[in-house]
Design an enzyme around this catalytic site. Structure first.
Site, PDB file in Angstrom:
ATOM      1  NE  ARG A  86      -3.514  -2.220   2.481  1.00 42.23           N
ATOM      2  CZ  ARG A  86      -4.774  -2.199   3.135  1.00 42.23           C
ATOM      3  NH1 ARG A  86      -5.220  -1.046   3.885  1.00 42.23           N
ATOM      4  NH2 ARG A  86      -5.682  -3.275   3.336  1.00 42.23           N
ATOM      5  CD  GLU A 157     -12.554  -0.756  -0.712  1.00 40.05           C
ATOM      6  OE1 GLU A 157     -13.762  -0.622   0.226  1.00 40.05           O
ATOM      7  OE2 GLU A 157     -11.650  -1.462  -0.302  1.00 40.05           O
TER       8      GLU A 157
END
Lengths: 453, 397
Positions: A86, A157
């Site tokens: 991430r 998402e």
């Protein structure tokens, strides 16, 4: 070669991935099974889709997790990405993946997709022939999304606001907008080859006393930013607020306004779906209470008419759930949903009118910003505090809005900061708040955050 | 670049851009800048009205500053950031609690910046500051700290300019007032230099410093070159090396209007700063492996030849990357692992080939970061980056 394609060539030319073959990836997506596309599943399903959360570092563990989920009759599989990925730290992810594989211990809190690569991951995705949703939290998700799409993951998402303000302290927001613009364009490009790639916004935000008006504004803005780049399938979402009525009101308003604003901006051909997240705040340590909370939120999901529900587990208070606990949650949610057919439509006119007004008022201020592009209007509005998320760690967020619960557990705006809502709307919010004699706001906030404990 | 004439005045060349074409002219040091420019481009300049001529300059060497701040985490960090992004060269920084032990710069300082505390903080500065300033040779002084100290400073320091605190009550950076002051000061500095002052005879637009203009150009760069964010622009000149970097390469709490910041290495240049470059190289633990990689001996550092210049330029590229990497603790550490592109501009692009640049950067990535390949590397061989930001079109609001 287009500017986007030239940028893509640079992005995939990365130390940590194998040679990226765009032609082969296009060919794969063109011929991919319809079952991998959640946009197709939304169109054809006659029930609410159930999707858990989950991801482990190693291929084998995720493979086993999916097996459990499939046995529990899951509709959509999750792929939760680890924290290092991430943050674009593929070097650490690589090391931790090696340690996880060598010692059979999870050294990552998710699946390092970039390091595994699309050729490997695709085998698993196509094996299960079920839509997979990419769950991450990455401000710069360009390489991750390229890898995901090439793997057969056709739901992405996130967004420039929802994956930045709740997740990051200081990642530059203008960059996040531009990086997500890239993601939208790639999703739009691949959408032309087969069924549409679905983009889903992350409605829970910081999952802490989020006022519905802010949640809906951000959902609609991320939707518009996505649709303007050519995306045709978009999911707006929000999470359980702690008040059944407020959830129902929120869903009625978000459905109505999503369609209204999509059409207003010329996106009549876009399909918009609604996703409901089970309780995202602090879970009780008592597992029976957790079961009850999960059950109740399943009922609410049915009441709000969500197209998809994202589940939690009874182990939520204790860390990353086991695959068995996760699969059990899916099975229980599916069982409960089976009892909730043909529910009446419920609403509250006054609440819906006020919430609609608030959303319209904030959006009007955003659209009136003098910038020449929508993303910059939104960026400026966040800088000015017109959009302000309670409990965001990010330095760009104004953090002036204060929310507490009213006696019916609805989240209300106590201090509006610079939110451009009218005096009438704000007076309505304030009129619902009842603080006990001598009660301090800070104590009330702490109590309201822990409402489910 | 429709109907604009753009001129960059450098210390050795000036560049003239119009209609997508860029011409470079070697300076004639027997003439002043205006006469030199007029003799070479008179007919071109006549074709443009004053409002359509835009000029930036690095010929006056830029301004120097000394910054005195209360903490490294906020006041110094914020002021350094603003100074760099305004195109100012920082001579030194002084941490106020240690001011009595700090050496005093010997050279003339163009502007001293004093900063510290949010507006509610009292009694930050005292006699120690006055004693120190008595020994500094400066031309301008500006205060951008807590309001509570303003009376004390105004009473005791002649001609001090007081501006909005650079630290907000929420500890966020407030850059506008100081940035405007510094760019205006640069302007005033230019006006004081007869050479450049004459240029206002041909333009009605403000003349900015070239690094400031380059920084403003960065948001436009991907429209002209195959560059993917995050990227850095390395400008290696004769005297200094500037790095302009994308803000997502750093992990700090500064939130500025621009997505790019600037950093200057004053003593990394291949001509005027040659000696300090060689000194820095000799003290770098990787230099001998690097020289071996380039197939040259240490003697090359003492030579004056074309080969030596090329080697020095390659060394400068290596050293500047090293100085911003995690292996060298300095003002800024850039996350070079996530870099997608490196753009090189400045004098070196006219000397080094793409292969020589690729080679040295790949060596850095392999040796220092243990990577197998380097980010995409581009040379601004046309020297055109400055043209993207000079007309102000990049200042979108």
């Amino acid at each position: 070669m287009s500017l986007l394609q030239r940028e893509r060539e640079i992005i995939v030319n990365n130390e940590y991935i194998d040679r990226f073959d765009f032609e082969e990836v296009e060919e794969f997506i063109r011929g991919a099974s319809k079952n991998l596309f959640i946009s197709h599943k939304f169109k054809t399903a006659d029930h609410m889709l159930v999707q858990p959360r989950g991801g482990f570092p190693t291929y084998d563990k995720v493979f086993q997790l999916y097996k459990e989920f499939k046995e529990a009759n899951v509709d959509v599989l999750p792929l939760t990405i680890d924290s290092n990925t991430r943050l674009n730290d593929y070097a650490s992810a690589k090391k931790m993946l090696a340690l996880s594989e060598e010692n059979d211990v999870d050294m990552l809190n998710g699946y390092p997709l970039v390091n595994h690569g699309y050729r490997t991951t695709r085998k698993m995705i196509t094996h299960y022939d079920t839509p997979v949703s990419l769950r991450h939290g990455t401000p710069d998700a360009r390489l991750l999304v390229e890898t995901a799409l090439a793997s057969g993951i056709f739901e992405i998402e996130g967004g420039p606001i929802t994956y930045l303000l709740p997740y990051s302290k200081n990642f530059p927001m203008d960059k996040a907008f531009l990086y997500w613009k890239y993601v939208e364009r790639v999703c739009a490009k691949y959408s032309e080859l087969n069924e549409p790639i679905n983009r889903e916004s992350f409605g829970p935000l910081s999952a802490t006393l989020q006022p519905p008006a802010i949640v809906i504004v951000i959902q609609l803005l991320e939707m518009l930013l996505s649709l303007e780049e050519g995306v045709k399938s978009f999911s707006v979402s929000f999470s359980q607020t702690g008040s059944m009525l407020q959830d129902i009101v929120s869903s009625n308003v978000i459905k109505k306004l999503a369609r209204k604003y999509a059409d207003r901006f010329g996106h009549e051909d876009a399909t918009i779906n609604l996703v409901y997240h089970q309780w995202m705040g602090a879970f009780p340590r008592n597992k029976e209470y957790s079961d009850s909370l999960i059950n109740t939120s399943t009922v609410i999901a049915a009441m709000v008419g969500a197209d998809k529900i994202i589940t939690k587990t009874r182990n939520e208070a204790f860390g990353i759930p086991t695959k068995e606990a996760n699969a059990m949650a899916v099975a229980n949610v599916k069982y409960t949903l089976g009892m909730l057919k043909g529910l009446p439509t419920v609403g509250d006119e006054e609440e819906e009118e006020n919430l609609t007004n608030e959303v319209d008022e904030i959006l009007e201020a955003v659209f009136n910003d003098g910038a020449d592009t929508l993303w910059r209007k939104v960026f400026n509005s966040i800088k000015k505090g017109y959009i302000d998320i309670p409990f965001s760690p990010h330095i760009i967020n104004a953090n002036e809005v204060i929310t507490i619960r009213d006696p019916q557990s609805n989240i209300r705006i106590l201090k509006k900061g610079k939110l451009p809502i009218s005096e009438k709307s704000f007076a309505y919010e304030r009129s619902k708040i009842k603080l006990a004699e001598g009660e301090r706001v800070v104590d009330k906030i702490i109590q309201d955050i822990g409402i489910m404990l | 670049m429709s109907s604009k004439l753009m001129i960059d005045i450098g210390s050795t060349y000036f560049k003239v851009a119009q209609e997508g074409e860029i011409e470079q002219y070697f300076r004639d040091f027997n003439k002043n800048i205006f006469d030199d420019l007029s003799s070479k481009c008179a007919s071109l300049i006549e074709q443009y009205s004053e409002e359509n001529i835009h000029i930036c300059s690095s010929a006056n060497g830029g301004l120097s500053t000394l910054i005195i701040g209360l903490t490294n985490s906020f006041s110094l960090k914020y002021a350094i950031n603003i100074a760099f992004n305004s195109g100012i060269n920082i001579i030194d920084t002084v941490l106020y609690p240690k001011i009595e032990q700090e050496p005093v710069p010997t050279e003339m300082i163009d502007v001293v910046i004093i900063v510290g505390g949010i507006d509610s903080v009292e009694n930050v500065f005292d006699e120690k500051l006055l004693d120190y300033l008595d020994r500094v040779n400066y031309q301008n002084i500006v205060y951008v700290g807590t309001k509570k100290s303003t009376p004390f400073l105004q009473e005791n320091i002649e001609n001090i300019v007081v501006l909005e605190n650079v630290i907000s009550d929420k500890l966020k950076i407030q850059e506008e007032a100081l940035k405007t002051y510094l760019t205006d000061l640069y302007q005033a500095d230019i006006m004081g230099k007869e050479d450049i002052k004459q240029l206002y005879g041909i333009t009605t637009n403000q003349i900015f410093s070239t690094p400031y203009i380059v920084n403003r150009s960065l948001s436009e760069i991907s429209e002209h070159m195959d560059v993917a964010d995050p990227f850095i622009v390395v400008d290696i000149g004769g005297a200094t090396t500037d790095i302009h970097y994308s803000r997502d390469l750093v992990n700090d709490n500064i939130l500025t209007d621009s997505g790019y910041d600037r950093l200057v290495f004053k003593k990394l240049g291949v001509f005027k700063s040659r000696e300090s470059l060689v000194h820095t190289a000799k003290n770098n633990e990787f230099v001998f492996e690097l020289l071996e990689h380039l197939n040259v001996t240490e003697n090359i550092l003492e030579e004056y030849s074309e080969k030596a210049t090329r080697t020095l330029m390659q060394l400068a590229i290596f050293l500047v990357l090293y100085k911003v990497s995690k292996h060298h603790a300095s003002y800024i550490e850039l996350n070079l692992e996530i870099l997608n592109s490196i753009v090189l501009t400045g004098g070196i692009t006219k000397v080094l080939t793409q292969e020589e640049v690729d080679d040295i950067i790949l060596f850095f990535y392999k040796k220092i970061l243990h990577f197998h390949h380097a980010p995409k590397i581009l040379l601004d061989q046309n020297y055109e980056i400055w043209t993207y930001g000079i007309t102000g079109s990049s200042l979108k609001e």
